[in-house]
Design a protein around this motif. Sequence first.
Motif, PDB file in Angstrom:
ATOM      1  N   MET A  32       0.947  -1.172   0.011  1.00 48.39           N
ATOM      2  CA  MET A  32       0.063   0.019  -0.166  1.00 48.39           C
ATOM      3  C   MET A  32       0.817   1.189   0.114  1.00 48.39           C
ATOM      4  SD  MET A  32      -1.446   0.083   3.833  1.00 48.39           S
ATOM      5  CE  MET A  32      -0.445   0.188   5.207  1.00 48.39           C
ATOM      6  N   ALA A  49      -3.211   5.412   4.749  1.00 45.47           N
ATOM      7  CA  ALA A  49      -4.771   5.331   4.478  1.00 45.47           C
ATOM      8  C   ALA A  49      -5.015   4.199   5.395  1.00 45.47           C
ATOM      9  CB  ALA A  49      -5.230   5.243   3.141  1.00 45.47           C
ATOM     10  N   GLN A  50      -4.545   3.162   5.584  1.00 42.36           N
ATOM     11  CA  GLN A  50      -4.809   1.961   6.245  1.00 42.36           C
ATOM     12  C   GLN A  50      -4.240   1.794   7.592  1.00 42.36           C
ATOM     13  OE1 GLN A  50      -4.234  -1.175   3.451  1.00 42.36           O
ATOM     14  NE2 GLN A  50      -5.667  -0.525   2.207  1.00 42.36           N
ATOM     15  N   CYS A  74       0.451   2.703  15.930  1.00 45.38           N
ATOM     16  CA  CYS A  74      -0.488   2.986  14.831  1.00 45.38           C
ATOM     17  C   CYS A  74      -1.578   3.692  15.375  1.00 45.38           C
ATOM     18  CB  CYS A  74      -0.943   1.706  14.065  1.00 45.38           C
ATOM     19  SG  CYS A  74      -2.043   2.133  12.732  1.00 45.38           S
ATOM     20  N   GLY A  80      -6.224   9.448   8.090  1.00 45.77           N
ATOM     21  CA  GLY A  80      -5.473   8.344   8.011  1.00 45.77           C
ATOM     22  C   GLY A  80      -4.930   7.662   9.213  1.00 45.77           C
ATOM     23  N   TYR A  81      -3.587   7.215   9.016  1.00 41.17           N
ATOM     24  CA  TYR A  81      -3.078   6.685  10.299  1.00 41.17           C
ATOM     25  C   TYR A  81      -1.636   7.183  10.276  1.00 41.17           C
ATOM     26  CZ  TYR A  81      -7.306   3.774  10.749  1.00 41.17           C
ATOM     27  OH  TYR A  81      -8.501   3.581  10.776  1.00 41.17           O
TER      28      TYR A  81
END
Length: 119
Positions: A32, A49-50, A74, A80-81
Amino acid sequence: MAMEKRTESRVVLGQPVELAVLDENAGARAPMPASLVDLSGRGAGLLAAQAIEPDRAVRMRWGDRMLLGEVCYCEPHSDGYRIGLQFEHSLVHLEELEKLRQRLLGESAETIAPSVLAG
């Protein structure tokens, strides 16, 4: 405010990277995109984003570098993250290594093949 645990200073970057979670059974998951926010000799801060669970093994590709490490944290951030990585291993100059690998395999195939065929 949390106590700072870093022993090295970080360089602020803001460059794109590719991040993949490494799975013991299935290998690497689909990579990603992420943004490299800051970097030190031992770790990095990313925006993605994940979410990725802490303690997961990951592979980060950045230019012709590949870094293997573990997710330290995280946390939700903007849309997002924010992901913190601690590096375990790194490979640099991957393009040069690939050229060397091709050259060595090409030379060894040419050198070994005639003797194997004559055998």
